[in-house]
Design an enzyme around this catalytic site. Structure first.
Site, PDB file in Angstrom:
ATOM      1  N   GLY A  69       0.794  -1.219   0.000  1.00  0.00           N
ATOM      2  CA  GLY A  69       0.000   0.000   0.000  1.00  0.00           C
ATOM      3  C   GLY A  69       0.826   1.268   0.000  1.00  0.00           C
ATOM      4  O   GLY A  69       0.480   2.246  -0.681  1.00  0.00           O
ATOM      5  N   GLY A 199      -2.015  -6.661   0.205  1.00  0.00           N
ATOM      6  CA  GLY A 199      -2.484  -8.029   0.361  1.00  0.00           C
ATOM      7  C   GLY A 199      -2.632  -8.515   1.780  1.00  0.00           C
ATOM      8  O   GLY A 199      -3.550  -9.277   2.103  1.00  0.00           O
ATOM      9  N   CYS A 324       2.468   1.502  11.631  1.00  0.00           N
ATOM     10  CA  CYS A 324       3.589   2.221  11.019  1.00  0.00           C
ATOM     11  C   CYS A 324       4.141   3.311  11.925  1.00  0.00           C
ATOM     12  O   CYS A 324       5.214   3.838  11.672  1.00  0.00           O
ATOM     13  CB  CYS A 324       3.150   2.825   9.685  1.00  0.00           C
TER      14      CYS A 324
END
Length: 394
Positions: A69, A199, A324
């Site tokens: 992404g 994914g 993140c």
């Protein structure tokens, strides 16, 4: 272990692993070569592309595979800016985007001369459409708004955003990393020109994603060096990853209605118990327009990090926000954007369910949260002072 951090990553489905295995050890040919096992790899890529395109109502040739992404987000913003900068240098996004969008916008501002508008959101994290329209200028070349927020689960009105973009002849990109496979998305009905996905958010493998690029959109190549991905993203394809992603997308689409209905029921049960049984907490995000599996709660008078550590000691995996930024000591930019003060934003907990989550796991988790929150507040001078003041008022 009770795993309630499915927004960070998901367990790779057994069917996905099984489909991938032959492309590691038997059908390992390079798809760009001409012999038989190479042809098998090329066929597998074609099938994976078709499986993903079917979920979006897109054409297979509009799906470009990436490493995930973040790469897809970078590609959409950087390549669009380079390709359309003769028209203008203005990009519109929001203050609650994933850092893959926000940091890319910062780069384009500082290094490439872009002008970025960061839209505010309401108290539930929803973009105000009237403010979006007001932000548009003759130099606006791209609107990038995520389909659903990765921290608070709020789903944006992307159909309306797509309509506004189309009316003003502006490209519309959406980061759908959290939404793809969780809610229905039609690129045509929503007027989406580019869409990012990854994914490992839908029981697929890590290290594989895609960028949907509507046919006719003239954006630049992101990686140079070969003819792969129709010369737009060079490099030997991740064949096992693509195979796994295709199977995961197909499974997600087939199970979506039943799975998300069950997730929604469990999510609402989880939220209901916490809000009813634990005082001085609040739900973050829209109570209705939110992802089926997302629960984000802020608890006053505690630190979220301490709560997470103690939950882990009880065998419960959760998070306070985006994986993140898990090493950051700053409060969530998303929670700050919806108006939470620092001290409450620091006490946030994100619980994200899967199709495998059970009611028994939810009950155990809530029971543990109650005990831990009470214990942490018992050690808090701020909470002690607050209780004393409440007693004085009575």
């Amino acid at each position: 272990m009770i795993y309630l951090d499915n927004a960070a990553t998901t367990r790779t489905a057994p069917e996905v692993v099984e489909a991938m295995l032959p492309y590691f050890s038997e059908l390992y040919g390079n798809p760009s070569s001409i012999y038989e096992i190479a042809g098998k790899s090329k066929e597998a890529i074609t099938k994976g592309r078709e499986q993903i395109a079917n979920v979006l109502g897109a054409k297979p040739e509009e799906i470009y595979f990436t490493a995930g992404g973040s790469e897809s987000d970078n590609w959409a913003l950087k390549a669009t800016f380079e390709a359309y900068r003769n028209k203008g240098n203005h990009i519109i996004t929001t203050k609650i985007e994933h850092h893959a969008i926000l940091h890319t916008c910062e780069y384009l501002e500082k290094e490439r001369g872009a002008r970025i508008t960061y839209l505010d959101v309401d108290e539930n994290g929803v973009v105000r459409l009237d403010e979006l329209e007001k932000a548009i200028t003759p130099e606006t070349i791209l609107i990038s708004v995520m389909t659903a927020n990765n921290e608070i689960g709020t789903i944006q009105p992307i159909r309306e955003i797509g309509r506004i973009a189309r009316e003003h002849n502006i490209l519309f990109h959406t980061d759908a990393v959290q939404a793809f496979g969780q809610i229905p998305i039609s690129v045509d009905e929503c007027g989406i020109d580019m869409l990012s996905s990854s994914g490992h958010k839908i029981n697929g493998p890590k290290g594989i994603g895609f960028l949907y690029i509507r046919k006719g959109i003239k954006i630049r190549s992101f990686v140079h060096g070969g003819a792969q991905e129709r010369k737009r993203r060079a490099g030997t394809e991740n064949v096992p990853g693509i195979v796994g992603y295709g199977v995961a997308a197909k499974l997600a689409a087939e199970s979506m209605q039943e799975r998300t209905a069950r997730e929604t029921e469990l999510r609402d049960y989880l939220i209901g118990r916490i809000l009813k049984e634990i005082p001085y907490c609040r739900l973050n995000g829209d109570p209705v327009k939110r992802l089926p599996n997302n629960c984000n709660i802020s608890f006053e008078f505690i630190e979220g990090e301490s709560l997470l550590i103690m939950l882990d000691m009880k065998g419960i995996a959760a998070s306070s926000g985006s994986a993140c930024t898990s090493g950051s000591l700053d409060p969530s930019h998303v929670l700050m954007a919806i108006g939470l003060p620092h001290e409450i934003a620091h006490g946030s907990l994100r619980l994200t369910l899967s199709g495998d989550t059970t009611k028994e796991e939810i009950d155990y988790t809530v029971d543990q949260i109650k005990v831990i929150v009470e214990r942490l507040r018992g050690m808090s001078p701020l909470y002690e002072d607050f209780v004393r003041k409440q007693k004085t008022k009575q």
